[in-house]
Structure formats: structure tokens, C-alpha cells
Design a protein around this motif. Structure first.
Motif, mmCIF file in Angstrom:
data_model
loop_
_atom_site.group_PDB
_atom_site.id
_atom_site.type_symbol
_atom_site.label_atom_id
_atom_site.label_comp_id
_atom_site.label_asym_id
_atom_site.label_seq_id
_atom_site.Cartn_x
_atom_site.Cartn_y
_atom_site.Cartn_z
ATOM 1 N N ARG A 60 58.375 21.207 13.316
ATOM 2 C CA ARG A 60 58.012 22.388 12.362
ATOM 3 C C ARG A 60 56.843 22.157 11.669
ATOM 4 O O ARG A 60 56.129 23.368 11.384
ATOM 5 C CB ARG A 60 59.219 22.203 11.233
ATOM 6 C CG ARG A 60 60.542 22.558 11.721
ATOM 7 C CD ARG A 60 61.745 22.585 10.758
ATOM 8 N NE ARG A 60 62.842 23.234 11.372
ATOM 9 C CZ ARG A 60 63.133 24.340 11.981
ATOM 10 N NH1 ARG A 60 62.420 25.409 12.116
ATOM 11 N NH2 ARG A 60 64.505 24.692 12.329
ATOM 12 N N MET A 61 56.170 21.184 11.430
ATOM 13 C CA MET A 61 54.776 21.038 10.628
ATOM 14 C C MET A 61 53.904 21.558 11.869
ATOM 15 O O MET A 61 52.919 22.221 11.347
ATOM 16 C CB MET A 61 54.359 19.552 10.571
ATOM 17 C CG MET A 61 55.102 19.191 8.973
ATOM 18 S SD MET A 61 54.425 17.787 8.610
ATOM 19 C CE MET A 61 55.504 16.374 9.144
ATOM 20 N N PHE A 62 54.290 21.342 12.936
ATOM 21 C CA PHE A 62 53.204 21.631 14.105
ATOM 22 C C PHE A 62 53.196 23.216 14.283
ATOM 23 O O PHE A 62 52.105 23.922 14.514
ATOM 24 C CB PHE A 62 53.492 20.965 15.430
ATOM 25 C CG PHE A 62 52.744 21.575 16.626
ATOM 26 C CD1 PHE A 62 51.379 21.203 16.706
ATOM 27 C CD2 PHE A 62 53.245 22.303 17.419
ATOM 28 C CE1 PHE A 62 50.670 21.896 18.080
ATOM 29 C CE2 PHE A 62 52.743 23.058 18.857
ATOM 30 C CZ PHE A 62 51.444 22.368 18.933
ATOM 31 N N VAL A 63 54.373 23.761 14.296
ATOM 32 C CA VAL A 63 54.442 25.156 14.503
ATOM 33 C C VAL A 63 53.803 25.897 13.364
ATOM 34 O O VAL A 63 53.270 26.898 13.545
ATOM 35 C CB VAL A 63 56.055 25.758 14.931
ATOM 36 C CG1 VAL A 63 56.262 27.143 14.745
ATOM 37 C CG2 VAL A 63 56.393 25.007 15.980
ATOM 38 N N ASP A 64 54.058 25.358 12.067
ATOM 39 C CA ASP A 64 53.626 26.006 11.045
ATOM 40 C C ASP A 64 51.871 25.955 11.017
ATOM 41 O O ASP A 64 51.216 26.843 10.442
ATOM 42 C CB ASP A 64 53.797 25.235 9.551
ATOM 43 C CG ASP A 64 55.323 25.493 9.249
ATOM 44 O OD1 ASP A 64 55.749 26.349 9.672
ATOM 45 O OD2 ASP A 64 55.752 24.775 8.524
ATOM 46 N N SER A 85 60.200 28.937 20.691
ATOM 47 C CA SER A 85 59.535 28.702 21.909
ATOM 48 C C SER A 85 59.331 27.282 22.275
ATOM 49 O O SER A 85 59.237 26.765 23.529
ATOM 50 C CB SER A 85 58.145 29.357 21.944
ATOM 51 O OG SER A 85 58.325 30.712 22.112
ATOM 52 N N LEU A 86 58.757 26.523 21.133
ATOM 53 C CA LEU A 86 58.657 25.064 21.331
ATOM 54 C C LEU A 86 59.920 24.273 22.018
ATOM 55 O O LEU A 86 59.855 23.594 22.570
ATOM 56 C CB LEU A 86 58.214 24.367 20.101
ATOM 57 C CG LEU A 86 57.700 23.207 20.065
ATOM 58 C CD1 LEU A 86 56.371 22.948 21.034
ATOM 59 C CD2 LEU A 86 57.540 22.465 18.637
ATOM 60 N N GLU A 87 61.076 25.012 21.034
ATOM 61 C CA GLU A 87 62.345 24.189 21.502
ATOM 62 C C GLU A 87 62.869 24.225 22.864
ATOM 63 O O GLU A 87 63.549 23.821 23.525
ATOM 64 C CB GLU A 87 63.216 24.556 20.415
ATOM 65 C CG GLU A 87 63.468 24.099 19.191
ATOM 66 C CD GLU A 87 64.354 24.565 18.137
ATOM 67 O OE1 GLU A 87 64.426 23.925 17.174
ATOM 68 O OE2 GLU A 87 64.818 25.702 18.525
ATOM 69 N N ASP A 92 58.857 16.193 26.701
ATOM 70 C CA ASP A 92 57.739 15.513 27.001
ATOM 71 C C ASP A 92 56.368 16.419 26.757
ATOM 72 O O ASP A 92 55.503 16.043 26.108
ATOM 73 C CB ASP A 92 57.745 14.654 28.155
ATOM 74 C CG ASP A 92 58.018 15.621 29.558
ATOM 75 O OD1 ASP A 92 58.291 16.853 29.355
ATOM 76 O OD2 ASP A 92 57.194 15.161 30.536
ATOM 77 N N PHE A 93 56.614 17.549 27.202
ATOM 78 C CA PHE A 93 55.453 18.636 27.310
ATOM 79 C C PHE A 93 55.489 18.897 25.635
ATOM 80 O O PHE A 93 54.206 18.900 25.170
ATOM 81 C CB PHE A 93 55.897 19.802 28.055
ATOM 82 C CG PHE A 93 54.726 20.866 28.113
ATOM 83 C CD1 PHE A 93 54.008 20.687 29.161
ATOM 84 C CD2 PHE A 93 54.559 21.827 27.172
ATOM 85 C CE1 PHE A 93 52.743 21.689 29.171
ATOM 86 C CE2 PHE A 93 53.502 22.721 27.444
ATOM 87 C CZ PHE A 93 52.566 22.782 28.345
ATOM 88 N N SER A 94 56.411 19.277 24.997
ATOM 89 C CA SER A 94 56.309 19.640 23.604
ATOM 90 C C SER A 94 55.789 18.486 22.712
ATOM 91 O O SER A 94 54.759 18.686 21.960
ATOM 92 C CB SER A 94 57.784 19.963 22.974
ATOM 93 O OG SER A 94 58.243 21.121 23.742
ATOM 94 N N MET A 95 56.148 17.241 22.930
ATOM 95 C CA MET A 95 55.624 16.228 22.204
ATOM 96 C C MET A 95 54.182 15.845 22.397
ATOM 97 O O MET A 95 53.625 15.194 21.602
ATOM 98 C CB MET A 95 56.704 14.897 22.276
ATOM 99 C CG MET A 95 57.981 15.159 21.438
ATOM 100 S SD MET A 95 58.066 15.798 20.091
ATOM 101 C CE MET A 95 57.172 14.650 19.024
ATOM 102 N N ALA A 96 53.789 16.010 23.581
ATOM 103 C CA ALA A 96 52.134 16.003 24.067
ATOM 104 C C ALA A 96 51.470 16.734 23.082
ATOM 105 O O ALA A 96 50.509 16.369 22.498
ATOM 106 C CB ALA A 96 52.207 16.310 25.359
#
Length: 138
Positions: A60-64, A85-87, A92-96
Motif C-alpha cells: 500500500r505504501m508503494f502504490v501510494d 493491479s499490483l495484487e 515475486d514480480f510485485s515484491m521486486a
């Protein structure tokens, strides 16, 4: 007269060759947000069932902070830079992407290329040295 800090934006960099061509632009994070992110990362294993998971908190911090990205769905449509979209992406792609954000902010430099010698040999090391003469007894 005061000094106004300019808000920075960062283009994230990825080492994974599968992410070549991915463009992700994010806002920087203030010191408080960085500490909050690091605390969430540290407690990922210890979250209780009633709490927001630390991974969710980090996402959530990243998306903000997300300004834009060039991610597309299977039909070639751009994905909006949202939590939904992130979800929808592989973990592994999201966390990268999520983990590249604090690295960019704190200035983790790119590794040296494999062909780099890391510097030149010292000139002093190549100067021949004469063997000192034995001390003369008085």
C-alpha cells in the motif's frame, strides 16, 4: 528566508533480465515513511491474523508513491497504477518492484560490471625496492 525541499521522483532499476523494459516511476519517501517501511519489512513473519499484514502495508505504501508504470495486461491494455493491479501480478514480480523502491531512495548503487577490475594497481607497488644494507656497528 527558508529552504523548501523539492519532492523527488525515482525510476526503479531491476537486475532481473525478465524485467528488462519495465518502467516504474515512484515518488521518494520521507524519513518517517522509510522507517515505517523498514519496520513493516522486519515484522513480516510476526503479523497476527487481525492485523494488516506487513506485506500488504508495504504494498500500500508503494502504490501510494507510484506515479506510473508501463505494465500491460494480457490484451495489451495498460494496467492502472493501483493496489488492485499490483495484487493481480505474480508475487515475486510485485515484491521486486516494492523492494526496489527503498533501495532507489536510499541510493543503493548499481553493481560494477563483471568486466570491471575495480580500479588500477597502485604505481607504488611496481617501483623496485633496493634491499637495505646491513647496519654498521659503531
Amino acid at each position: 528566508m527558508g529552504y523548501k525541499v523539492k519532492r523527488k521522483a525515482y525510476r526503479l532499476r531491476f537486475e532481473d533480465p525478465d524485467m528488462d523494459g519495465l518502467v516504474v516511476l515512484v515518488h521518494g519517501m520521507n524519513t518517517g515513511k522509510f522507517i515505517e517501511f523498514q519496520n513493516a519489512k522486519a515484522k513480516q513473519e510476526d503479523a497476527g491474523p487481525d492485523e494488516m499484514s506487513p506485506t500488504e502495508e508495504m504494498c500500500r505504501m508503494f502504490v501510494d508513491a507510484l506515479i506510473e508504470w508501463n505494465l500491460e495486461d494480457d490484451d495489451g491494455n495498460l494496467l492502472p497504477p493501483t493496489m488492485e493491479s499490483l495484487e493481480s501480478l505474480d508475487l515475486d514480480f510485485s515484491m521486486a518492484m516494492v523492494n526496489a523502491w527503498p533501495d532507489a531512495v536510499k541510493g543503493v548503487s548499481d553493481p560494477l560490471p563483471q568486466t570491471s577490475a575495480g580500479g588500477q594497481p597502485s604505481v607504488e607497488a611496481s617501483i623496485p625496492m633496493a634491499v637495505p644494507s646491513a647496519s654498521l656497528a659503531s
